[in-house]
Scaffold this active site. Structure first.
Site, PDB file in Angstrom:
ATOM      1  N   ASP A 260      33.129  41.206  30.862  1.00  0.00           N
ATOM      2  CA  ASP A 260      33.655  41.767  31.921  1.00  0.00           C
ATOM      3  C   ASP A 260      33.494  43.054  32.432  1.00  0.00           C
ATOM      4  OD1 ASP A 260      35.440  41.295  34.340  1.00  0.00           O
ATOM      5  OD2 ASP A 260      36.629  42.552  32.924  1.00  0.00           O
TER       6      ASP A 260
ATOM      7  N   HIS B  88      25.970  40.838  37.704  1.00  0.00           N
ATOM      8  CA  HIS B  88      25.655  39.198  36.957  1.00  0.00           C
ATOM      9  C   HIS B  88      24.499  38.972  36.463  1.00  0.00           C
ATOM     10  CE1 HIS B  88      30.420  38.423  38.309  1.00  0.00           C
ATOM     11  NE2 HIS B  88      29.597  38.578  39.887  1.00  0.00           N
TER      12      HIS B  88
ATOM     13  N   SER C 228      35.616  31.573  35.325  1.00  0.00           N
ATOM     14  CA  SER C 228      37.230  31.349  34.811  1.00  0.00           C
ATOM     15  C   SER C 228      38.196  30.209  35.895  1.00  0.00           C
ATOM     16  CB  SER C 228      38.009  32.767  34.418  1.00  0.00           C
ATOM     17  OG  SER C 228      38.592  33.165  35.458  1.00  0.00           O
TER      18      SER C 228
ATOM     19  N   ARG D 276      36.689  34.096  44.022  1.00  0.00           N
ATOM     20  CA  ARG D 276      35.797  35.006  45.274  1.00  0.00           C
ATOM     21  C   ARG D 276      36.010  33.999  46.214  1.00  0.00           C
ATOM     22  NH1 ARG D 276      33.657  38.930  39.698  1.00  0.00           N
ATOM     23  NH2 ARG D 276      36.010  38.688  38.395  1.00  0.00           N
TER      24      ARG D 276
ATOM     25  N   LEU E 119      22.719  28.972  15.641  1.00  0.00           N
ATOM     26  CA  LEU E 119      24.247  29.066  16.213  1.00  0.00           C
ATOM     27  C   LEU E 119      24.132  28.120  17.357  1.00  0.00           C
ATOM     28  CD1 LEU E 119      25.849  32.032  16.906  1.00  0.00           C
ATOM     29  CD2 LEU E 119      23.690  32.328  17.803  1.00  0.00           C
TER      30      LEU E 119
ATOM     31  N   ARG F  79      36.741  42.290  24.220  1.00  0.00           N
ATOM     32  CA  ARG F  79      36.256  42.009  25.693  1.00  0.00           C
ATOM     33  C   ARG F  79      35.753  43.423  25.836  1.00  0.00           C
ATOM     34  NH1 ARG F  79      40.542  39.585  30.779  1.00  0.00           N
ATOM     35  NH2 ARG F  79      39.485  40.585  32.172  1.00  0.00           N
TER      36      ARG F  79
HETATM   37  C1  IPE Z   1      37.726  36.880  33.151  1.00  0.00           C
HETATM   38  O1  IPE Z   1      37.315  38.089  33.644  1.00  0.00           O
HETATM   39  C2  IPE Z   1      36.963  35.958  33.116  1.00  0.00           C
HETATM   40  C3  IPE Z   1      35.383  36.303  33.002  1.00  0.00           C
HETATM   41  C4  IPE Z   1      34.466  37.255  32.509  1.00  0.00           C
HETATM   42  C5  IPE Z   1      34.520  35.295  33.555  1.00  0.00           C
HETATM   43  P1  IPE Z   1      37.890  38.526  35.414  1.00  0.00           P
HETATM   44  O2  IPE Z   1      37.887  39.836  35.597  1.00  0.00           O
HETATM   45  O3  IPE Z   1      38.201  36.848  36.262  1.00  0.00           O
HETATM   46  O4  IPE Z   1      39.555  38.858  34.847  1.00  0.00           O
HETATM   47  P2  IPE Z   1      40.976  39.418  35.520  1.00  0.00           P
HETATM   48  O5  IPE Z   1      40.956  39.160  37.472  1.00  0.00           O
HETATM   49  O6  IPE Z   1      40.487  41.195  35.174  1.00  0.00           O
HETATM   50  O7  IPE Z   1      41.865  39.280  34.709  1.00  0.00           O
HETATM   51  C1  IPE Z   2      32.482  39.704  34.827  1.00  0.00           C
HETATM   52  O1  IPE Z   2      32.240  40.869  35.505  1.00  0.00           O
HETATM   53  C2  IPE Z   2      31.819  38.441  34.853  1.00  0.00           C
HETATM   54  C3  IPE Z   2      32.633  36.964  35.955  1.00  0.00           C
HETATM   55  C4  IPE Z   2      33.727  37.280  35.577  1.00  0.00           C
HETATM   56  C5  IPE Z   2      31.775  35.909  35.977  1.00  0.00           C
HETATM   57  P1  IPE Z   2      33.538  40.935  36.927  1.00  0.00           P
HETATM   58  O2  IPE Z   2      32.396  40.225  38.153  1.00  0.00           O
HETATM   59  O3  IPE Z   2      34.849  40.109  37.022  1.00  0.00           O
HETATM   60  O4  IPE Z   2      33.834  42.634  37.387  1.00  0.00           O
HETATM   61  P2  IPE Z   2      34.500  43.477  37.379  1.00  0.00           P
HETATM   62  O5  IPE Z   2      35.536  42.764  36.203  1.00  0.00           O
HETATM   63  O6  IPE Z   2      35.054  43.218  39.201  1.00  0.00           O
HETATM   64  O7  IPE Z   2      34.158  44.708  36.894  1.00  0.00           O
HETATM   65 MG    MG Z   3      36.228  41.636  36.035  1.00  0.00          MG
END
Ligand code: IPE
Ligand code: IPE
Ligand code: MG
Length: 244
Positions: free
Chosen positions: A15, A32, A60, A66, A126, A191
């Site tokens: 994240d 990303h 997820s 989004r 792995l 995390r």
């Molecule tokens: C969790 O991150 C999902 C992934 C890393 C793929 P999110 O950014 O979606 O989680 P929330 O919304 O902060 O809980």
């Molecule tokens: C995690 O990073 C990647 C995915 C959920 C695909 P985020 O896109 O959630 O990044 P933040 O949490 O908005 O910084």
């Molecule tokens: Mg996030």
């Protein structure tokens, strides 16, 4: 590190890509892209550390909320990565598997996932378990549905009674119908990004996982950071409800 102190299965909630980009005045999509580079570095580091199973949360069941632009970018990033970089998995003898609901995924993404899984199925160094369109509740629901449909057809055939079918439901049978019953529960869940929550990741399997939170945004997470998480894990006392 002593062998039994290295977790067999590490799962990572990657994240912070969006915030990493925002901090630099870049678009979320650039976060990303950088996140994918970090993931490749961590896959190699996990292999060097002697981890057997590495689960990565890439998309997820809630991430469809989004914008269409961001979702489209993520799907195409996953697809092109699997298409163009299979050599990365071949050279490093990494087996790829997928977790999540196939039915919600675009056909072109599914076909790249299937090809990558098939091409790497004999690799033994792995196992990388990519969670794409994955939700823990959804995985449990899909397991229950499979289980109930098997049991109800046995009951309909008269092979078992409805009571016997209900009695046949157990933690074991639920676990056996999850996406990868062959992969052990994660010993350690990491995390990044500073939030302290699971966001629907591996809900069934995380019952006794050790949790580790890093405030670093995912693109900044390094092999040294992984090593620090593993060193922290090595000092944990796992009791599983027992008295010790
Ligand atoms: C969790 O991150 C999902 C992934 C890393 C793929 P999110 O950014 O979606 O989680 P929330 O919304 O902060 O809980
Ligand atoms: C995690 O990073 C990647 C995915 C959920 C695909 P985020 O896109 O959630 O990044 P933040 O949490 O908005 O910084
Ligand atoms: Mg996030």
């Amino acid at each position: 590190m002593e062998e039994n102190l290295v977790p067999s299965h590490v799962a990572i909630i990657m994240d912070g890509n969006g915030r990493w980009a925002k901090q630099r005045g870049l678009a979320r999509t650039e976060g990303h892209e950088e996140g994918l580079e970090a993931a490749k570095r961590i896959v190699l580091a996990a292999r060097r550390e002697g981890i057997r199973f590495l689960s990565l949360y890439a998309f997820s069941t809630e991430n469809w909320k989004r914008t269409a632009q961001e979702v489209g970018f993520l799907m195409s990033l996953i697809r092109t990565h699997l298409m163009k970089e299979l050599d990365f998995y071949r050279e490093n003898e990494i087996r790829l598997v997928h977790s999540g609901d196939r039915s919600g995924l675009p056909r072109d993404v599914l076909s790249e996932i299937d090809r990558a899984v098939e091409d790497t199925s004999h690799h033994r160094e792995l196992t990388v378990n990519l969670a794409i369109n994955y939700g823990g509740r959804d995985e449990i629901l899909r397991s229950m549905r499979r289980l109930l449909s098997n049991l109800s057809s046995s009951a309909a055939e008269g092979a078992v009674s409805v009571d016997e079918a209900v009695g046949a439901m157990s933690e074991k049978t639920i676990a056996l119908n999850l996406d990868h019953p062959d992969i052990p529960d994660p010993d350690l869940i990491i995390r990044t990004g500073g939030e302290m929550r699971l966001s629907n990741y591996l809900l069934w399997q995380s019952a006794y996982s050790e949790l580790y939170f890093s405030s670093k945004y995912w693109p900044d997470f390094t092999p040294e950071d992984l090593h620090a998480a593993l060193a922290d894990y090595a000092h944990r006392e796992r009791r599983f409800g027992d008295a010790r």
